[in-house]
Design a protein around this motif. Structure first.
Motif, short mmCIF file in Angstrom:
data_model
loop_
_atom_site.label_atom_id
_atom_site.label_comp_id
_atom_site.label_asym_id
_atom_site.label_seq_id
_atom_site.Cartn_x
_atom_site.Cartn_y
_atom_site.Cartn_z
N ARG A 1 0.82 -1.21 0.00
CA ARG A 1 0.00 0.00 0.00
C ARG A 1 0.86 1.27 0.00
NH1 ARG A 1 -2.84 -3.07 4.33
NH2 ARG A 1 -4.53 -4.23 3.31
N ARG A 2 2.12 1.13 0.40
CA ARG A 2 3.02 2.28 0.46
C ARG A 2 4.02 2.29 -0.70
NH1 ARG A 2 5.89 1.49 5.92
NH2 ARG A 2 6.60 3.62 5.60
N LEU A 3 3.85 1.39 -1.67
CA LEU A 3 4.83 1.24 -2.74
C LEU A 3 5.05 2.55 -3.50
CD1 LEU A 3 6.74 -0.38 -4.51
CD2 LEU A 3 4.75 -1.27 -5.75
N ASP A 4 3.98 3.24 -3.86
CA ASP A 4 4.16 4.49 -4.62
C ASP A 4 4.92 5.53 -3.80
OD1 ASP A 4 2.88 3.62 -6.95
OD2 ASP A 4 0.90 4.11 -6.15
N GLU A 5 4.66 5.57 -2.50
CA GLU A 5 5.40 6.47 -1.61
C GLU A 5 6.89 6.12 -1.61
OE1 GLU A 5 6.00 6.59 3.22
OE2 GLU A 5 4.01 6.10 2.44
N PHE A 6 7.20 4.83 -1.50
CA PHE A 6 8.59 4.39 -1.49
C PHE A 6 9.29 4.74 -2.81
CE2 PHE A 6 7.55 0.65 1.60
CZ PHE A 6 7.54 1.54 2.66
N TYR B 1 13.27 10.61 -5.91
CA TYR B 1 13.68 11.93 -5.45
C TYR B 1 15.13 11.91 -4.97
CZ TYR B 1 14.22 15.80 -2.13
OH TYR B 1 14.69 16.89 -1.42
N LEU B 2 15.49 10.90 -4.18
CA LEU B 2 16.86 10.80 -3.67
C LEU B 2 17.85 10.57 -4.81
CD1 LEU B 2 16.18 8.63 -0.50
CD2 LEU B 2 16.86 11.04 -0.52
N ILE C 1 22.64 6.40 -15.12
CA ILE C 1 21.83 7.17 -16.05
C ILE C 1 20.49 7.53 -15.40
CG2 ILE C 1 20.65 7.10 -18.29
CD1 ILE C 1 22.68 5.00 -19.13
N PRO C 2 20.08 8.78 -15.45
CA PRO C 2 18.75 9.14 -14.91
C PRO C 2 17.66 8.32 -15.59
CG PRO C 2 20.02 11.10 -15.46
CD PRO C 2 20.78 9.94 -16.02
N ASN C 3 16.74 7.81 -14.79
CA ASN C 3 15.67 6.98 -15.35
C ASN C 3 14.51 6.98 -14.35
OD1 ASN C 3 13.92 4.91 -16.13
ND2 ASN C 3 15.56 3.70 -17.03
N ASN C 4 13.46 7.70 -14.65
CA ASN C 4 12.36 7.82 -13.71
C ASN C 4 11.44 6.60 -13.71
OD1 ASN C 4 11.48 9.64 -11.66
ND2 ASN C 4 9.60 10.01 -12.83
N PRO D 1 13.95 4.79 1.58
CA PRO D 1 12.98 5.86 1.86
C PRO D 1 13.23 6.67 3.11
CG PRO D 1 11.85 3.90 1.08
CD PRO D 1 13.29 3.51 1.26
N ALA D 2 13.78 6.04 4.16
CA ALA D 2 13.99 6.76 5.41
C ALA D 2 15.26 7.59 5.42
CB ALA D 2 14.00 5.78 6.59
N LEU D 3 16.07 7.53 4.36
CA LEU D 3 17.28 8.35 4.28
C LEU D 3 16.87 9.82 4.23
CD1 LEU D 3 20.45 8.15 3.85
CD2 LEU D 3 19.94 8.48 1.41
N THR D 4 17.37 10.61 5.17
CA THR D 4 17.01 12.02 5.22
C THR D 4 17.91 12.84 4.32
OG1 THR D 4 18.52 12.57 7.04
CG2 THR D 4 16.33 11.71 7.64
#
Length: 380
Positions: free
Chosen positions: A258-263, A269-270, A287-290, A360-363
């Motif tokens: 349920r949190r996959l899109d958030e992750f 972003y990172l 290589i950038p790849n979204n 994901p938790a990396l600030t």
């Protein structure tokens, strides 16, 4: 220590596991099928079969596709050993196709050239296992086209690529493969503690995978008539394994899904932020790849100084890692005839590779520290 990867567990994840612990079922209950259904819908595939880990999924996938002694299975040398070991579990022989030095995935040009030679020698592979390294997908359409021409089957090792896209479509839909494998190890995109998934659009393969994960046993009397006519009927009709996932693990996976899109959004972003902060440094960036799931953020540094850079960062509390020592250089595979120089692109990449922390938790502050220490280690 800032690790290179780490799970992200919240209260909802914990509560989902507790709910199963308080239920009547800990394993072989309703939550595993719920996880399978949710994954099938997410990946737009017909069938999903949950298993104990991705290595088990690879083993079952090879078995379900009929890999046996005398067969050849090809994969990437730039992967964890499980991508090749699955062939040997079936008595087959693993071989490798060198990588593209830009994408770090299996090279289509090298694959095509190797297939031409193998066809002339009548040693074509039965299965090819492309590995979506770091979460970036291989060129699956090109591999599938070669598969149609040369007659091999395809297992996507998407252990790094839960949630990734290929040409805008979800990895796992098996449009260009027979089976796709996911991993739910804690450092991967989502976790079940340990766990894996095999996805397919073929109902016969799905049924076979389900049977193989549970000792080769069936209760289907239409499939195998039995002298037993009671409701307790079951029969082992082939040699299977105990590769089941528990409801406890599945509950965690369902909550994580349920949190996959958030992750994914956070990882992308990172990755974008790393690209901005490391621009201009003497490092080669991915290589950038979204569409990538960004399981890893691998950079390349000068091979001569790689160990010193690695140790400097470790000493400063940055848990960098190297992904991967090429499989063919492992002692087990060296004993089977592989040597340094066999796959030069994979070896060249390995000599320069360092995986920076990404999870994901990396600030932002921790990521800033990673970049400051890397700059210092580079002498920049």
């Amino acid at each position: 220590m800032i690790p290179y990867g780490r799970q992200s567990i919240d209260d909802a994840d914990i509560e989902s596991v507790v709910a199963v612990l308080r239920s009547a079922w800990l394993t072989q209950g309703p939550v595993v099928p719920a996880l399978e259904g949710a994954f099938a819908r997410r990946c737009e595939v017909n069938y999903a079969v949950a298993v104990s880990n991705a290595t088990a999924a690879l083993h079952l996938a090879c078995t379900a596709l009929g890999v046996r002694p005398g067969d050849h299975v090809w994969t990437s040398p730039n992967s964890f050993v499980a991508s090749a070991n699955c062939a040997h579990y079936c008595g087959a022989t693993a071989d490798f196709v060198d990588i593209d030095p830009v994408t770090l995935n299996l090279s289509i040009a090298n694959l095509e050239a190797k297939l031409k030679v193998a066809a002339a020698q009548r040693k074509l592979p039965k299965v090819i296992i492309p590995v979506h390294f770091s979460g970036r997908t291989c060129d699956m359409a090109a591999i599938a086209q070669l598969g149609q021409h040369y007659g091999f089957r395809i297992i996507e090792d998407a252990s790094h690529a839960v949630g990734a896209l290929y040409d805008g479509e979800p990895v796992g839909n098996c449009l260009h493969s027979d089976i796709t494998i996911f991993s739910f190890h804690p450092v991967k995109i989502i976790t079940t503690g340990e766990g894996g998934m095999a996805l397919t659009n073929d109902p016969a393969i799905a049924t076979h995978l389900q049977r193989l994960r549970s000792h080769g046993i069936t209760r289907d009397q239409d499939l195998m008539p039995s002298p037993c006519d009671g409701p307790w009927h079951y029969q082992q009709i082939e040699l299977g394994f105990n590769y089941r996932l528990t409801d406890i693990q599945a509950a965690l996976g369902l909550s994580q899904l349920r949190r996959l899109d958030e992750f994914l959004a956070r990882r992308r972003y990172l990755a974008h932020r790393y690209a901005q902060m490391l621009d201009g440094l003497p490092v080669r960036l991915p290589i950038p790849n979204n569409e990538s799931a960004w399981h890893l953020y691998p950079v390349r540094v000068d091979a001569v100084h790689r160990r010193a850079i690695f140790e400097t960062m470790q000493a400063a509390g940055i848990g960098v890692q190297v992904h991967y020592i090429p499989i063919h250089l492992q002692p087990y595979f060296r004993q089977r005839g592989f040597n340094p120089g066999d796959f030069p692109a994979a070896e060249a990449y390995y000599s320069e590779a360092i995986s920076l922390p990404i999870y994901p938790a990396l600030t932002e502050g921790e990521q800033d520290k990673v970049c400051v220490i890397l700059r210092r280690a580079l002498g920049a």
